[in-house]
Scaffold this active site. Structure first.
Site, PDB file in Angstrom:
ATOM      1  N   HIS A   1       0.841  -1.204   0.000  1.00 12.72           N
ATOM      2  CA  HIS A   1       0.000   0.000   0.000  1.00 12.72           C
ATOM      3  C   HIS A   1       0.876   1.255   0.000  1.00 12.72           C
ATOM      4  O   HIS A   1       0.615   2.204  -0.749  1.00 12.72           O
ATOM      5  CB  HIS A   1      -0.906  -0.015   1.231  1.00 12.72           C
ATOM      6  CG  HIS A   1      -1.614   1.278   1.500  1.00 12.72           C
ATOM      7  ND1 HIS A   1      -2.918   1.527   1.109  1.00 12.72           N
ATOM      8  CD2 HIS A   1      -1.206   2.408   2.139  1.00 12.72           C
ATOM      9  CE1 HIS A   1      -3.271   2.736   1.481  1.00 12.72           C
ATOM     10  NE2 HIS A   1      -2.252   3.294   2.108  1.00 12.72           N
ATOM     11  N   GLU A   2       1.912   1.255   0.806  1.00 12.04           N
ATOM     12  CA  GLU A   2       2.789   2.427   0.882  1.00 12.04           C
ATOM     13  C   GLU A   2       3.587   2.616  -0.405  1.00 12.04           C
ATOM     14  O   GLU A   2       3.775   3.749  -0.873  1.00 12.04           O
ATOM     15  CB  GLU A   2       3.734   2.299   2.082  1.00 12.04           C
ATOM     16  CG  GLU A   2       3.038   2.285   3.434  1.00 12.04           C
ATOM     17  CD  GLU A   2       2.195   3.526   3.682  1.00 12.04           C
ATOM     18  OE1 GLU A   2       2.473   4.579   3.067  1.00 12.04           O
ATOM     19  OE2 GLU A   2       1.246   3.449   4.474  1.00 12.04           O
TER      20      GLU A   2
ATOM     21  N   HIS B   1       1.604   4.366  -3.041  1.00 12.22           N
ATOM     22  CA  HIS B   1       1.584   5.833  -2.977  1.00 12.22           C
ATOM     23  C   HIS B   1       2.698   6.423  -3.832  1.00 12.22           C
ATOM     24  O   HIS B   1       2.515   7.455  -4.493  1.00 12.22           O
ATOM     25  CB  HIS B   1       1.746   6.306  -1.529  1.00 12.22           C
ATOM     26  CG  HIS B   1       0.478   6.248  -0.725  1.00 12.22           C
ATOM     27  ND1 HIS B   1      -0.685   6.843  -1.142  1.00 12.22           N
ATOM     28  CD2 HIS B   1       0.212   5.682   0.477  1.00 12.22           C
ATOM     29  CE1 HIS B   1      -1.635   6.648  -0.228  1.00 12.22           C
ATOM     30  NE2 HIS B   1      -1.117   5.941   0.753  1.00 12.22           N
TER      31      HIS B   1
ATOM     32  N   GLU C   1      -6.083   7.460  -0.752  1.00  9.52           N
ATOM     33  CA  GLU C   1      -6.119   6.227   0.029  1.00  9.52           C
ATOM     34  C   GLU C   1      -6.837   5.112  -0.719  1.00  9.52           C
ATOM     35  O   GLU C   1      -6.388   3.961  -0.724  1.00  9.52           O
ATOM     36  CB  GLU C   1      -6.782   6.479   1.378  1.00  9.52           C
ATOM     37  CG  GLU C   1      -5.963   7.347   2.320  1.00  9.52           C
ATOM     38  CD  GLU C   1      -4.575   6.799   2.577  1.00  9.52           C
ATOM     39  OE1 GLU C   1      -4.400   5.553   2.613  1.00  9.52           O
ATOM     40  OE2 GLU C   1      -3.637   7.599   2.731  1.00  9.52           O
TER      41      GLU C   1
END
Length: 367
Positions: A159-160, A163, A249
């Site tokens: 997930h990071e 980004h 997000e």
């Protein structure tokens, strides 16, 4: 991530950058106005000279604002790392959870530069990524490492990295750290307030009051200007963050789940982090950089200033006032209470966890 979602995120990031520049222009303009007013009180001839250079000053104002945003983009992420005492792992540092190999694998799959990895010694279970366009650091807390399973941890790391792949980490870092402007103003407000209180105390003696009347007046005006500006910047910064926060997000959830190959694992991780965190979080404290950037909105640094009520709200009586039970008083109190709550409003920095989990479960079913 589908093309429509990516386009929406790009548009929102562009709007965020425009708002950041506009906010910086406002701050610089307020400082310039205060200086202009002060100079005018001392020397009117200089004011005339300044007025004649209007177009040039406007250009300098915009350049100064752009320079402020660039400075935040280049150095703001360091302030975030320092605020949570997070130092990147070195090659000889222990990595019992295999953070670096996982991050390297996801970064290569996403075709982005491999970010540095840091562990913050914080109990709050969260993670976030900060960057300045050339360098990036992925931060996880010790609390997160304790509560997540191996599959959940991999999904969070993916997930990071997402980004970074979505190119939103740098803009988000700037948007979050712009709150440091308001923090600096709050610090000056406290300092001015201390001096003002001191002068008012010694001014209680009639003879001394004549001597300190002018300083009291000047400090009172300065206190009011700084107080209002600090809270306006805080609110504007919060709204700026709110423009893109939820979209980024959702986009990172979807892209991260694709990188990890397991949407259900990320859904499970979000549920675990939501359950392991504080039961209640004051929305006014969610604008510290670590909370606005985090996978879940938990602030990692104790800070009272973002939660300080607005100058107007602190003077508005609560709707449950017991001072008087007369109908008109109750009506006025209720109305003023709503005004006070409106002054404290901040946009949400994260989508509801339940909605994020539902989307990920749907993605898992479709894959």
């Amino acid at each position: 991530m589908n093309g429509r979602s990516l386009h929406s995120l790009r548009v929102r990031l562009a709007v965020t950058l425009a708002l950041l520049v506009a906010l910086a222009v406002g701050v610089v303009a307020a400082v310039a106005w205060a200086t202009y007013t002060l100079v005018g009180a001392v020397d009117r001839t200089r004011v005339t000279a300044v007025s004649d250079a209007g177009p040039l000053l406007v250009g300098l104002l915009v350049l100064a604002a752009c320079a402020m945003v660039v400075a935040h983009s280049r150095y703001g992420y360091r302030r975030v790392l320092e605020s949570v005492d997070a130092s990147p792992l070195e090659a000889d540092d222990p990595d019992t959870h295999g953070l670096r190999p996982h991050v390297q694998r996801f970064a290569q799959a996403a075709d982005v530069e491999v970010p540095a990895v840091a562990v913050a010694t914080e109990r709050e279970p969260t993670s976030f990524t900060v960057g300045n366009g050339t360098d990036a650091t992925l931060v996880v807390t010790e609390g997160l490492l304790e509560v997540l399973s191996e599959d959940e941890l991999e999904a969070v790391l993916a997930h990071e990295v997402a980004h970074l792949a979505n190119r939103d980490a740098t803009v988000a870092t700037v948007a979050a750290t712009v709150g440091s402007i308001s923090e600096g103003l709050f610090a000056r407000e406290r300092r001015i307030g201390t001096w003002l209180q001191f002068l008012l105390t010694i001014g209680s003696v009639t003879v001394v009051l004549v001597l300190v009347a002018i300083p009291i007046l000047v400090l009172s005006v300065a206190y009011l200007v700084v107080s209002v500006l600090a809270r306006v910047v805080l609110a504007a910064g919060a709204i700026t963050v709110g423009v893109h926060a939820q979209t980024r997000e959702y986009a990172a959830d979807r892209a991260g789940a694709e990188l990890a190959g397991d949407p259900a694992a990320l859904a499970s991780a979000l549920e675990t982090l939501a359950a392991a965190g504080p039961p209640e979080t004051d929305a006014r404290t969610q604008f510290h950089a670590s909370s606005t950037l985090g996978i879940v909105p938990y602030a990692l640094t104790d800070t009272d200033e973002p939660g300080v009520p607005s100058s107007l709200a602190r003077w508005v009586p609560d709707a449950d006032s017991e001072l008087d039970r007369a109908a008109w008083v109750r009506g006025l109190s209720s109305a003023s209470g709503r005004v006070g709550r409106a002054l404290e409003w901040r946009p949400s920095t994260h989508p509801p966890v339940a909605e994020r989990v539902e989307r990920l479960r749907r993605q898992a079913r479709e894959s």
